[in-house]
Design an enzyme around this catalytic site. Sequence first.
Site, PDB file in Angstrom:
ATOM      1  N   LYS A  73       0.860  -1.191   0.000  1.00 34.07           N
ATOM      2  CA  LYS A  73       0.000   0.000   0.000  1.00 34.07           C
ATOM      3  C   LYS A  73       0.896   1.240   0.000  1.00 34.07           C
ATOM      4  O   LYS A  73       1.942   1.254   0.669  1.00 34.07           O
ATOM      5  CB  LYS A  73      -0.883  -0.032   1.257  1.00 34.07           C
ATOM      6  CG  LYS A  73      -1.889   1.104   1.365  1.00 34.07           C
ATOM      7  CD  LYS A  73      -2.762   0.937   2.603  1.00 34.07           C
ATOM      8  CE  LYS A  73      -3.767   2.064   2.751  1.00 34.07           C
ATOM      9  NZ  LYS A  73      -4.576   1.928   3.990  1.00 34.07           N
ATOM     10  N   SER A 148      -9.510   2.237   3.209  1.00 33.87           N
ATOM     11  CA  SER A 148      -8.643   2.967   2.308  1.00 33.87           C
ATOM     12  C   SER A 148      -7.708   2.063   1.494  1.00 33.87           C
ATOM     13  O   SER A 148      -7.148   2.524   0.499  1.00 33.87           O
ATOM     14  CB  SER A 148      -7.797   3.970   3.095  1.00 33.87           C
ATOM     15  OG  SER A 148      -6.966   3.307   4.030  1.00 33.87           O
ATOM     16  N   SER A 172      -9.609  -0.229   7.371  1.00 33.50           N
ATOM     17  CA  SER A 172      -9.086  -0.107   6.010  1.00 33.50           C
ATOM     18  C   SER A 172      -8.475  -1.352   5.401  1.00 33.50           C
ATOM     19  O   SER A 172      -8.220  -1.376   4.203  1.00 33.50           O
ATOM     20  CB  SER A 172      -8.054   1.017   5.940  1.00 33.50           C
ATOM     21  OG  SER A 172      -8.721   2.236   5.807  1.00 33.50           O
TER      22      SER A 172
END
Length: 480
Positions: A73, A148, A172
């Site tokens: 990420k 996210s 997330s």
Amino acid sequence: MHNKNIKEIKQDLINKKYSVKELIQHFIDRIEKYDSKLNAMITFCKQEAIDQSKLITNIDTSTELHGIPLIHKDVICTKNVKTSCGSKMLDNFISPYNATIVDKMQNSGMIMLGKSNMDEFAMGSSTENSFYGVTANPWNLECVSGGSSGGSAALVAARLIPATTGTDTGGSIRQPAGFCGISGIKPTYGRVSRFGLIAYASSLDQAGPMAKSVEDLAYLLNSMAGYDPKDSTSINISVPNYLENLDKKLKGKKLGLPVKLLSDLDSSINQKIQQFIDELKKLGATIVEIDLPNAHLSVPTYYIVAPSECSSNLARFDGIRYGYRHPDPKNITEQYIKSRGYGFGDEVKRRIMLGTYTLSAGYYDAYYLKAQKIRRIIREDYQKAFENVDAVILPTTPTTAFKIGEKIDDPLSMYLSDIYTVGINLAGLPALSLPVGFINELPIGAQIIGKHFAEDTILNIGHQYQLVTDWHKKIPEEFN
Ligand code: GLN
């Protein structure tokens, strides 16, 4: 290759069915073919990965992940590779160092293929807040992939990579895993180093793996977990081998179900959760009704605590110490105002303002301090429940993936998609999300929540469920 789990790939590499170079090339080809549909990548480290793969001629059988590709990420610092955090503010940031988890996974022999798309500074539930545009859901390209860590979830769901990392401050990892039909675990706060993660809310942030199956998560968590002297909140206790517990039978396991909390759950989702529970019962677990009397306060509490911490953490991005610098300010004040004004997106600014307000003199007691007190009560509710049960079951989300654009103008309804996840971060507990079915051709996830540092228990429960079901093996048609 892309449908195989980590254990199978590893075996194929050992048996020389294909080389690491071929394996990496296969995933590079898939990313090149399919990512334009998803927009799940921010940075593609194609050449670096090819170069690295060429160096591996012998498979090291002592590290289980040797040669396995992964994508991090983009909130996670990667040396000499752009780490944008999904923001214009850091669009030009090349990290001079690796996060501890990046080093650890590299030391396990994993090969990084790039960085995944995410909501700006990890604030959001749909990846629509990314400076680089939304990530589509592989099951329905008109829907969001969640957030996210939406890019990380979509990449695994579309089988463009076997493993990704995510971070979870309020859901997330789990919410996008639920929306995309994959497995993801948020470890206990302190289990995985936060060194090199760009901070959103430091008392809640935790990194974890995302993959096709729970067994794969165990492999990945083995590499990620552990004490790190560079992170003062990481805990110095030994890490079990997460593979060892996976095969235990569930007979005698007690699972808590907060029945009241589920009373207004959408009936189609409720039905899937019931089927999930029935399956666990068949495997020998018993279900115990529990009460989490303050769980309804989780969302309001989280949305005070997290913005407060974010307003402090994001103060450093001012165009002088870090981040985007506006090119033609008239004076120093305007330098700050314009750099932050143009560098941050709307949601990040909303949270900075909210957090600055809740921390300001006169409002601190009424909001921040009160939220901290409620946080303790929420944590105590869980601790009480865990006196009687080994794990707690909850849905991951109150709906399946929603349409792109559907909630973007209504922050409150967006925040409510975290209703079942944020309390777990407030309590610092580990939780797993895994796919338990489909509603209108969109996946739905359930959570298994454990006691502090009981990742092995929840991985065991999840793995046993996946041995008798095949939701985690389903692949969106377009990406087959
Ligand atoms: N959706 C939540 C938020 O916007 C959680 C985000 C996260 O876990 N990073 O704050």
